[in-house]
Design an enzyme around this catalytic site. Structure first.
Site, PDB file in Angstrom:
ATOM      1  N   HIS A  19      40.882  39.133  39.963  1.00  0.00           N
ATOM      2  CA  HIS A  19      41.744  38.274  39.153  1.00  0.00           C
ATOM      3  C   HIS A  19      41.737  36.840  39.687  1.00  0.00           C
ATOM      4  CE1 HIS A  19      44.280  41.311  36.793  1.00  0.00           C
ATOM      5  NE2 HIS A  19      43.353  42.016  37.408  1.00  0.00           N
ATOM      6  N   ASP A 121      48.873  34.924  35.557  1.00  0.00           N
ATOM      7  CA  ASP A 121      48.345  36.263  35.337  1.00  0.00           C
ATOM      8  C   ASP A 121      49.352  37.114  34.566  1.00  0.00           C
ATOM      9  OD1 ASP A 121      45.891  37.946  36.736  1.00  0.00           O
ATOM     10  OD2 ASP A 121      47.594  39.217  36.147  1.00  0.00           O
TER      11      ASP A 121
END
Ligand code: UDP
Length: 486
Positions: A19, A121
């Site tokens: 990520h 995120d």
């Protein structure tokens, strides 16, 4: 008259290497367009990205990290819970336990610095609420393409997996642009009834509806039907800005430091690339399973024998420690033909090397996209989470890959069947050998690679996607600060 002050955007990556890498790449892309970019990161994770960010800053880009303490002393959490790659897979759930503890730090820093937009995120739903208080847009980063996101959406909404009688009974994932079938065994735990994660997903869903849209590391040509589906079904906008590994490669920071800043990674880079230099074009199979997946010794042994039997040169990244699993005499037999690399390999540079002809991958989203960008056919070996969904894109939709082993996969440790050497060797042969099937896959893979590279060039769809996104943020800024209007 003075030019308007640059826009200031905060990027908040989740604590998983897969990520962090792409969101830092996205922050660099923003900075390359003159946006003042700040990456919020915890101390242990800063170590993974600091060199990349510093290199970009040294080349003149307006980018920096802002480090916040975590775990905080009052959280009572043990150290090491802030990067999934540092935990054994059996303990990866600890990340979900730890995540909510970062909320106060995010809240405080966002209120203090008041950026013009937040790209956070999907694991940090609360950033939507702070952004709303500040009157600035929040965009979501999923670290996935829209294909798996739409699949998950369909599964959540329609629950087709609950209507079949067994874990190996195929069902159709309803209403998608392509007819995709799955079996229950391939689904992530949270879809198989882990209610704790299910509840967390509900929170995320509520926050997402307040997010302005998603920033996608992908290119629209690969997923256009899914962008439309997403807009119609979830009423969410999307901005395609990828493949960011390709786009960011030109932005003043070498791929050497991308995600692997330590000396071992630097040594591996030199070793891998010079080894590849001596190999024939398209002759090598590259084998890697992302930043945190692990195998049993039994499986590693079968994998070694499979790569040996397949007969093609191979470059194999092994994340697991020790070498008790290594078959007797393996290294001597494959000497010169096979390179086993420990630790971090320069994946994007390897995939781009002329000697590489195929990619054995666990189908993490970044790896899929990097394989597509390099125009390579793939052997798919999904292990967990949404990797089985990404595999459907590679094998079923793009038709640029074959499965390492037929039969149902499983996301659950105890259900995992061993893929035997012969099965793997057969799959490697199917993508590396000549013949109609392989040639078809190679041709389609080359075409996808070309399209991916065109997307990130000036005038390409993702280049424009980023411009549109920045314009969207500027429009918000101008609207909420009318005095700064020129
Ligand atoms: N990666 C790398 N070298 C390695 C292992 C991984 O550069 O030895 C990079 C890879 O290029 C990709 C990311 O790490 O960008 C892994 O992300 P992915 O989504 O494929 O898998 P995950 O690690 O999240 O399972």
């Amino acid at each position: 008259e003075a030019p308007p002050a640059p826009l200031r955007v905060f990027f908040i990556p989740f604590f998983a290497t897969g990520h962090m890498i792409p969101l830092v790449d996205i922050a660099r892309l923003f900075a390359a367009r003159g946006v003042d970019s700040t990456v919020l990161v915890t101390p242990a994770n800063a170590a993974l990205i600091q060199a990349t960010v510093d290199a970009a800053a040294d080349s003149g880009l307006p980018i920096r990290t802002l480090i916040y303490p975590f775990p905080s002393s009052e959280s009572g959490l043990p150290p090491g819970v802030e990067n999934i790659s540092a935990l054994p897979p059996s303990e990866s759930y600890k990340i979900d336990v730890a995540t909510p503890f970062v909320r106060p730090a995010h809240d405080r820093l966002l209120r203090l610095h008041r950026p013009d937009a937040v790209v956070a995120d999907v694991h940090f739903p609360w950033t939507t609420f702070v952004a709303r208080d500040l009157g600035v847009p929040r965009f979501t980063f999923q670290a996935l393409g829209l294909f798996p996101v739409c699949m998950m959406n369909s599964l959540f909404t329609n629950l087709p997996h609950l209507a079949v009688a067994g874990d190996d009974v195929p069902f159709l994932v309803p209403n998608l642009p392509h007819p995709i079938h799955m079996v229950r065994r391939e689904l992530p735990d949270f879809l198989r009834g882990n209610t704790q994660i299910g509840a967390a997903m509900d929170d995320i869903g509520a926050a997402e509806s307040g997010s302005l849209g998603v920033v996608v590391n992908s290119f629209v040509e690969m997923e256009s039907a899914y962008a439309e589906y997403y807009y119609k079904t979830c009423n969410m906008r999307s901005w395609f800005v990828g493949p960011v590994a390709l786009a960011a490669a030109g932005q003043g920071s070498s791929l050497a430091t991308r995600g692997g800043d330590d000396p071992i990674a630097a040594a591996n880079r030199a070793r891998c690339l010079s080894w590849l230099d001596a190999k024939e074009p398209k002759s090598v199979v590259y084998v890697c399973f992302g930043s945190w997946s692990q195998f049993t010794g039994e499986q590693l042994r079968e994998m070694a024998l499979g790569l040996e039997v397949a007969g093609h040169p191979f470059l194999w990244v092994v994340r697991d420690g020790g070498d008790e699993w290594m078959p007797e005499g393996f290294e001597q037999r494959v000497e010169g033909r096979g390179l086993v690399v420990r630790g971090w390999a320069p994946q994007v540079a390897i995939l781009a090397h002329a000697a590489v002809g195929g990619f054995v991958t666990h189908c993490g989203w970044n790896s899929v996209l990097e394989g597509v960008s390099a125009g390579l056919p793939m052997v798919t070996w999904p292990l967990s989470t949404e990797q089985f969904m990404n595999e459907k894109l590679v094998v079923g939709v793009l038709r640029v890959g074959v499965r390492a082993a037929e039969g149902p996969g499983s996301t659950l440790e105890e259900e995992k069947a061993v893929v035997d050497a012969a099965e793997l060797a057969r799959a490697v042969g199917r993508v590396m050998d000549s013949g109609e099937e392989a040639e078809g896959m190679k041709r389609r893979a080359r075409e996808s690679g070309k399209t991916a590279r065109a997307a990130v060039k000036e005038g390409g769809s993702s280049h424009k996607g980023l411009s549109d996104l920045i314009e969207e943020i500027r429009a918000w800024h101008t609207f909420s600060h009318p005095s700064s209007k020129m």
